[in-house]
Write an enzyme that holds these catalytic residues in place. Structure first.
Site, short mmCIF file in Angstrom:
data_model
loop_
_atom_site.label_atom_id
_atom_site.label_comp_id
_atom_site.label_asym_id
_atom_site.label_seq_id
_atom_site.Cartn_x
_atom_site.Cartn_y
_atom_site.Cartn_z
N HIS A 20 0.87 -1.20 0.00
CA HIS A 20 0.00 0.00 0.00
C HIS A 20 0.90 1.24 0.00
O HIS A 20 1.44 1.61 1.03
CB HIS A 20 -0.91 0.01 1.23
N HIS A 22 1.56 5.37 -1.69
CA HIS A 22 1.21 6.54 -2.50
C HIS A 22 2.49 7.14 -3.06
O HIS A 22 3.36 7.57 -2.30
CB HIS A 22 0.48 7.58 -1.64
N LYS A 106 -9.20 -0.24 -6.21
CA LYS A 106 -9.30 0.35 -4.89
C LYS A 106 -10.66 1.01 -4.70
O LYS A 106 -11.09 1.81 -5.53
CB LYS A 106 -8.20 1.41 -4.72
N HIS A 143 -10.62 1.10 1.34
CA HIS A 143 -10.47 2.09 2.41
C HIS A 143 -11.72 1.93 3.27
O HIS A 143 -12.81 2.37 2.89
CB HIS A 143 -10.36 3.52 1.84
N ASP A 254 1.26 2.69 3.56
CA ASP A 254 0.42 3.87 3.34
C ASP A 254 1.26 5.14 3.41
O ASP A 254 0.76 6.20 3.80
CB ASP A 254 -0.74 3.94 4.34
O1 DOR Z 1 -3.53 9.32 5.44
C1 DOR Z 1 -3.87 9.04 4.30
N1 DOR Z 1 -3.28 9.62 3.22
N2 DOR Z 1 -4.86 8.17 4.12
C2 DOR Z 1 -5.37 7.92 2.93
O2 DOR Z 1 -6.30 7.15 2.85
C3 DOR Z 1 -4.88 8.63 1.72
C4 DOR Z 1 -3.52 9.13 1.91
C5 DOR Z 1 -3.09 10.16 0.86
O3 DOR Z 1 -3.29 9.90 -0.33
O4 DOR Z 1 -2.55 11.19 1.23
ZN ZN Z 2 -3.48 4.97 1.38
#
Ligand code: DOR
Ligand code: ZN
Length: 352
Positions: A20, A22, A106, A143, A254
């Site tokens: 997971h 980003h 997702k 989520h 995450d």
């Molecule tokens: O803390 C988070 N940041 N939770 C998420 O679900 C998305 C993520 C983000 O893309 O910044």
């Molecule tokens: Zn996330």
């Protein structure tokens, strides 16, 4: 019983994956990608870009941009791509995505988190898409928070289990579902008893911090993420799940970079940037639980098994060394503050 804490000065494990992540796009992506590529062989790349990744063509183009930005010393890092589900997505798009090697889609409930406004307003609208995913063996990543403003933010994950997850499991028993970044005892218990097609990722920050960390001596924007940190009893339940040896729990950082200026603003975006020291943070959490021997399964074995992918061939070594995380990192034309900026951490991933 947990074994006595290990005093070994190094720990070598199968090269891990981040299930997971980003990465963002453009210069921001190029700035953070080397951190993940230095530790992980593969990563599930989240599709919540400003312009969400809602088609196979967009996912493949994004994949190419990631591959083109890889550092020279890590050419084999593999981004595993995902589709962003919307009310409008057609089952045919799922078939195209599966053919193109996209492993998962997702589910963001609309409005649940960063760049989720195009997300799903009612899961029943997705049923034809979920049917196709179940048939094709594509994973559903969730989520797991309701967005109902009447539900207290600390209860949104637990309420999601009753309102969405349980009916989803009942109606699509063969669909593989990952309950992403779980934060509560309820979610850990739910996943532990939900059967072989349900798993969960757990972040390092939810293993290390409880909600007091949001308010230590003042409001701490760099500890703000979604789902939000919960009380200590929930953190302990997550540690127990992660260190249990159960193959239904695995690593998903995450890691979610936001420019420091946007975190330290009157409205702060949700996300902790942990990719710089991901394995170090997990090692700290597992060591504190006396369960360093369970880190390899969690970080390197359980994820590939659930995704029906091979384990990685290489290894990663953590050394017991104190080092200080930088205050900031370059992030395109902005700056990024890692979680634990300027603080000491007791493990370090060896280069190579
Ligand atoms: O803390 C988070 N940041 N939770 C998420 O679900 C998305 C993520 C983000 O893309 O910044
Ligand atoms: Zn996330």
């Amino acid at each position: 019983m947990n074994p006595a804490p290990s005093t070994a000065s190094r720990l070598t494990i199968t090269r891990p994956d981040d299930w997971h992540l980003h990465l963002r796009d453009g210069a921001a992506m190029a700035a953070v990608l080397p951190c993940s590529a230095a530790q992980f062989a593969r990563a599930i790349v989240m599709p919540n870009l400003r312009e969400p990744i809602t088609s196979t063509a967009a996912a493949l183009a994004y994949r190419q941009r990631i591959l083109a930005a890889l550092p020279e010393d890590r050419p084999s890092f593999t981004p595993l791509m995902t589709l962003y589900l919307t009310d409008q997505l057609a089952p045919d798009e799922i078939r195209r995505a599966a053919d193109a090697g996209i492993v998962a889609a997702k589910l963001y409930p609309a409005g649940a988190t960063t760049h989720s406004s195009a997300g799903v307003t009612d899961i029943r609208k997705l049923y034809p898409v979920l049917e196709a995913m179940q048939q094709l063996g594509m994973l559903l990543l969730v989520h797991g928070e309701v967005t109902d403003p009447d539900v207290d933010i600390f209860d949104r994950e637990a309420v999601f289990i009753d309102r969405v997850m349980a009916p989803l499991r009942r109606d699509f028993p063969a669909l593989k579902v990952v309950f992403e970044h779980i934060t509560t005892r309820e979610a850990a218990q739910y996943v532990a008893q939900a059967g072989a097609h349900t798993a969960a990722t757990i972040t390092a920050h939810h293993l290390l911090y409880n909600r007091n960390a949001l308010f230590m001596g003042g409001l701490r924007p760099h500890h703000y993420c979604l789902p939000v940190l919960k009380r200590e009893s929930h953190r302990l339940a997550l540690v127990e799940a992660a260190t249990s040896g159960s193959d239904r729990f695995f690593l998903g950082t995450d890691s979610a970079p936001h420019a420091a200026a946007l975190k330290e603003a009157s409205v702060c975006g949700a996300g902790c940037f942990t990719a710089l020291s991901a394995l170090e943070l997990y090692a700290e959490a597992f060591e504190a639980a006396g369960a360093l021997d369970k880190l390899e399964g969690f970080a390197s074995h359980h994820g590939p098994a659930f995704y029906s992918l091979p384990r990685n061939p290489g290894t990663l070594t953590l050394e017991r060394t104190d080092w200080t995380l930088p205050e900031t990192l370059p992030f395109g034309d902005a700056l990024l503050k890692p979680l634990r900026a300027g603080q000491v951490i007791g493990w370090r991933v060896q280069a190579g």
